[in-house]
Design an enzyme around this catalytic site. Structure first.
Site, mmCIF file in Angstrom:
data_model
loop_
_atom_site.group_PDB
_atom_site.id
_atom_site.type_symbol
_atom_site.label_atom_id
_atom_site.label_comp_id
_atom_site.label_asym_id
_atom_site.label_seq_id
_atom_site.Cartn_x
_atom_site.Cartn_y
_atom_site.Cartn_z
ATOM 1 N N LYS A 92 48.629 60.808 -2.950
ATOM 2 C CA LYS A 92 48.217 59.864 -4.002
ATOM 3 C C LYS A 92 47.341 58.757 -3.417
ATOM 4 O O LYS A 92 46.287 58.429 -3.961
ATOM 5 C CB LYS A 92 49.474 59.291 -4.665
ATOM 6 C CG LYS A 92 49.209 58.332 -5.801
ATOM 7 C CD LYS A 92 50.366 58.287 -6.779
ATOM 8 C CE LYS A 92 51.504 57.407 -6.320
ATOM 9 N NZ LYS A 92 51.185 55.971 -6.338
ATOM 10 N N SER A 93 47.775 58.183 -2.315
ATOM 11 C CA SER A 93 47.018 57.060 -1.722
ATOM 12 C C SER A 93 45.613 57.502 -1.319
ATOM 13 O O SER A 93 44.628 56.792 -1.545
ATOM 14 C CB SER A 93 47.742 56.544 -0.475
ATOM 15 O OG SER A 93 48.985 56.006 -0.828
ATOM 16 N N ARG A 131 41.784 56.393 -2.866
ATOM 17 C CA ARG A 131 40.739 55.843 -1.978
ATOM 18 C C ARG A 131 39.478 56.699 -2.009
ATOM 19 O O ARG A 131 38.370 56.191 -1.862
ATOM 20 C CB ARG A 131 41.296 55.703 -0.557
ATOM 21 C CG ARG A 131 42.284 54.511 -0.440
ATOM 22 C CD ARG A 131 43.255 54.707 0.692
ATOM 23 N NE ARG A 131 44.110 53.561 0.931
ATOM 24 C CZ ARG A 131 45.223 53.256 0.250
ATOM 25 N NH1 ARG A 131 45.600 54.003 -0.783
ATOM 26 N NH2 ARG A 131 45.960 52.201 0.569
ATOM 27 N N GLY A 174 49.656 50.687 -9.548
ATOM 28 C CA GLY A 174 49.523 49.480 -8.732
ATOM 29 C C GLY A 174 48.398 49.611 -7.721
ATOM 30 O O GLY A 174 47.678 48.646 -7.436
ATOM 31 N N ARG A 183 54.216 43.585 -12.527
ATOM 32 C CA ARG A 183 54.157 43.680 -11.056
ATOM 33 C C ARG A 183 53.365 42.513 -10.460
ATOM 34 O O ARG A 183 52.399 42.050 -11.042
ATOM 35 C CB ARG A 183 53.578 45.046 -10.659
ATOM 36 C CG ARG A 183 54.509 46.111 -11.237
ATOM 37 C CD ARG A 183 54.367 47.442 -10.671
ATOM 38 N NE ARG A 183 54.409 47.546 -9.253
ATOM 39 C CZ ARG A 183 53.962 48.620 -8.599
ATOM 40 N NH1 ARG A 183 53.465 49.626 -9.291
ATOM 41 N NH2 ARG A 183 54.038 48.687 -7.302
ATOM 42 N N ASP A 230 58.156 54.516 -0.064
ATOM 43 C CA ASP A 230 58.231 55.271 -1.328
ATOM 44 C C ASP A 230 59.273 56.386 -1.279
ATOM 45 O O ASP A 230 59.601 56.977 -2.312
ATOM 46 C CB ASP A 230 56.865 55.877 -1.669
ATOM 47 C CG ASP A 230 55.847 54.807 -2.069
ATOM 48 O OD1 ASP A 230 56.261 53.673 -2.371
ATOM 49 O OD2 ASP A 230 54.646 55.114 -2.074
ATOM 50 N N LYS A 262 58.456 47.609 -7.092
ATOM 51 C CA LYS A 262 57.747 48.888 -7.281
ATOM 52 C C LYS A 262 57.703 49.202 -8.784
ATOM 53 O O LYS A 262 57.913 48.321 -9.601
ATOM 54 C CB LYS A 262 58.438 49.984 -6.471
ATOM 55 C CG LYS A 262 58.350 49.749 -4.956
ATOM 56 C CD LYS A 262 56.918 49.820 -4.472
ATOM 57 C CE LYS A 262 56.816 49.524 -2.987
ATOM 58 N NZ LYS A 262 55.418 49.367 -2.562
ATOM 59 N N ARG A 281 59.432 58.265 -9.121
ATOM 60 C CA ARG A 281 60.207 58.570 -7.901
ATOM 61 C C ARG A 281 61.713 58.575 -8.191
ATOM 62 O O ARG A 281 62.476 59.276 -7.546
ATOM 63 C CB ARG A 281 59.848 57.605 -6.778
ATOM 64 C CG ARG A 281 58.353 57.608 -6.492
ATOM 65 C CD ARG A 281 57.987 57.470 -5.048
ATOM 66 N NE ARG A 281 56.534 57.441 -4.900
ATOM 67 C CZ ARG A 281 55.750 58.525 -4.870
ATOM 68 N NH1 ARG A 281 56.272 59.730 -4.933
ATOM 69 N NH2 ARG A 281 54.441 58.413 -4.753
HETATM 70 C C1 S3P Z 1 50.263 52.405 -1.591
HETATM 71 C C2 S3P Z 1 50.966 51.484 -0.859
HETATM 72 C C3 S3P Z 1 52.397 51.201 -1.066
HETATM 73 C C4 S3P Z 1 53.080 52.290 -1.879
HETATM 74 C C5 S3P Z 1 52.275 52.732 -3.048
HETATM 75 C C6 S3P Z 1 50.913 53.241 -2.617
HETATM 76 C C7 S3P Z 1 48.826 52.571 -1.319
HETATM 77 O O1 S3P Z 1 52.526 49.982 -1.740
HETATM 78 O O2 S3P Z 1 54.355 51.858 -2.293
HETATM 79 O O3 S3P Z 1 52.943 53.777 -3.745
HETATM 80 O O4 S3P Z 1 48.250 53.588 -1.717
HETATM 81 O O5 S3P Z 1 48.244 51.691 -0.668
HETATM 82 P P1 S3P Z 1 52.501 48.587 -0.918
HETATM 83 O O6 S3P Z 1 51.356 48.674 -0.022
HETATM 84 O O7 S3P Z 1 52.351 47.507 -1.913
HETATM 85 O O8 S3P Z 1 53.813 48.551 -0.205
#
Ligand code: S3P
Length: 425
Positions: free
Chosen positions: A19-20, A24, A91, A119, A312, A339, A385
């Site tokens: 996902k991250s 990006r 987020g 949030r 996570d 979260k 989750r």
């Molecule tokens: C993420 C960073 C994490 C994670 C989120 C995805 C990201 O949050 O919990 O699901 O893609 O940078 P935090 O960086 O706020 O801890």
């Protein structure tokens, strides 16, 4: 959704893309010159929100299913959106995109669903304002909706009070446009996908210890991105393999970046039967096939610098701990409270409903394993989750479990129930 005990799990699964990294790829692809092809893009609601936001800013993005092509508009090619940028439940979209929007020559309004509107956004508003950004919370509650009036930014050094990749990345994205260097130091290193992908796209970025430093960019260059499987999605299968009798599950091609692999270390600490076989990897992100079999587990203490590397996965790890002998202490994890839901309260309340011996602490939870779980009605609070963690628990509990809001798995893993059902014996 109703779930009940299974006899075991056997087989192989390929989980969706990280996902991250998927988020990006949309952001960097949009800001790059040329076409970025993304393979293994996560088709979950969160990443689709990123596509939607950047499309609204004039970026042509072709989503062909497993492959996404982003026709980049260059660092200064985004256009004002006539609509609010809708981040949905994401987020990551909210915080990373805010870093970009802070430096544009237009004003944006950013909003999302009910969860997003609760949030905390002060964590990005503070450093971005230090850089000269004009970013306000419409309701003056430090949450979305956010109004971001683009400005010329200046580089700063930011000592972040939280280990958060979202905060770090928001500042680094803003740093692409700032006058002078921008650096961020974290209390513990959080996931470094932004830093790795910046390098791939030609940005001058340096990482030393807990500090990442970026120089302003002139241009970013399109790059083919192959997204590895998401270790956060693999976590549910790892736990299922370890706690379910007669089980062996192999999860193929999982990203095991050392800033994300804390769960593997926890499995080892707890004595799980786990094998990690490295595969080739791409874009600087290492990958592996992970095999987990039915295990005799023992409790452990999880805290300190490992926390950001498994933040996570804590809901899934809490389920694992219920099936371990002795006590598991999860500490230094107060971030769980902010979260998609308050994951300390939601895990503790729901696990108590299933008969677990668990208590909440200020910064985590204490679980005394070995109590037989029984079915219950589980409120997922629409947190993906939580829903997936309790699906695995339910398949190891006496009687029926009902998960309310089970469809929220669409956020990160739309085919989760199909994939886990295929492994049932
Ligand atoms: C993420 C960073 C994490 C994670 C989120 C995805 C990201 O949050 O919990 O699901 O893609 O940078 P935090 O960086 O706020 O801890």
């Amino acid at each position: 959704m109703k779930l009940t005990r299974v006899k075991g799990f056997k087989g192989e699964v390929t989980v969706p893309g990280d996902k991250s990294i998927s988020h990006r790829s949309i952001m960097l692809g949009s800001l790059a010159k040329g076409d970025t092809e993304v393979y293994g893009f996560l088709q979950g609601a969160d990443c689709l929100s990123s596509i939607d936001c950047f499309s609204k800013m004039g970026v042509e993005i072709e989503n062909k299913g497993d492959m996404v092509i982003i026709h980049g508009r260059g660092l200064h090619g985004l256009k004002a959106s006539s609509d609010t940028l809708d981040v949905g439940n994401s987020g990551t979209t909210t915080r990373l995109m805010s870093g970009i929007l802070a430096a544009q020559q237009f004003t944006s309004r950013v909003n999302g669903d009910a969860s997003i509107q609760k949030r905390p956004m002060k964590r990005i508003m503070t450093p971005l304002s230090m850089m000269g950004a004009d970013i306000t919370s419409e309701l003056s509650n430090d949450c979305a909706p956010l109004i971001i009036n683009g400005k010329q930014l200046k580089g700063i050094h930011y000592d972040s009070p939280v280990a958060s990749a979202q905060v770090k990345s928001a500042v680094l994205f803003a740093g692409l446009y700032a006058e002078g260097e921008t650096s961020v130091t974290e209390p513990a290193v959080s996931r470094n996908h932004t830093e790795l992908m910046f390098e791939e796209f030609g940005v001058d970025i340096k990482c030393q210890g807990k500090t990442a430093t970026v120089k302003p960019a002139k241009e970013l260059y399109a790059k083919k991105v192959v997204v590895p499987g998401d270790i956060s999605s693999a976590a549910y299968f790892m736990v299922a393999g370890a706690i379910t009798p007669n089980s062996q599950i192999t999860i193929k091609n999982v990203g095991i970046n050392p800033t994300r692999d804390g769960i593997v270390r926890v499995f080892e600490m707890m004595g799980a039967d786990i094998q990690v076989e490295k595969t080739s990897g791409d874009i600087g992100e290492p990958t592996a096939d992970i095999t987990v079999s039915t295990s005799n587990l023992k409790g452990c203490v999880i805290g300190g610098d490992i926390i950001p590397t498994l933040i996570d996965e804590i809901p899934a790890i809490a389920i694992l701990a219920c099936f371990a002998e002795g006590e598991t202490v999860i500490k230094d994890a107060q971030e769980l409270k902010v979260k998609e839901s308050n994951r300390i309260d939601v895990m503790v309340n729901n696990l108590k409903a299933m008969g677990a011996d668990i208590e909440a602490t200020d910064d985590g939870m204490i679980i005394r394993g070995g109590k037989q779980l029984h079915g219950a009605v589980i409120d997922s609070k629409l947190d993906h989750r939580i829903a997936m963690s309790f699906a695995v628990a339910a398949m190891n509990a006496d009687g029926d479990t009902e998960i309310i809001g089970s469809e929220c798995v669409d956020i990160s893993y739309p085919k989760f129930y199909d994939d886990i059902n295929k492994l049932k014996m």
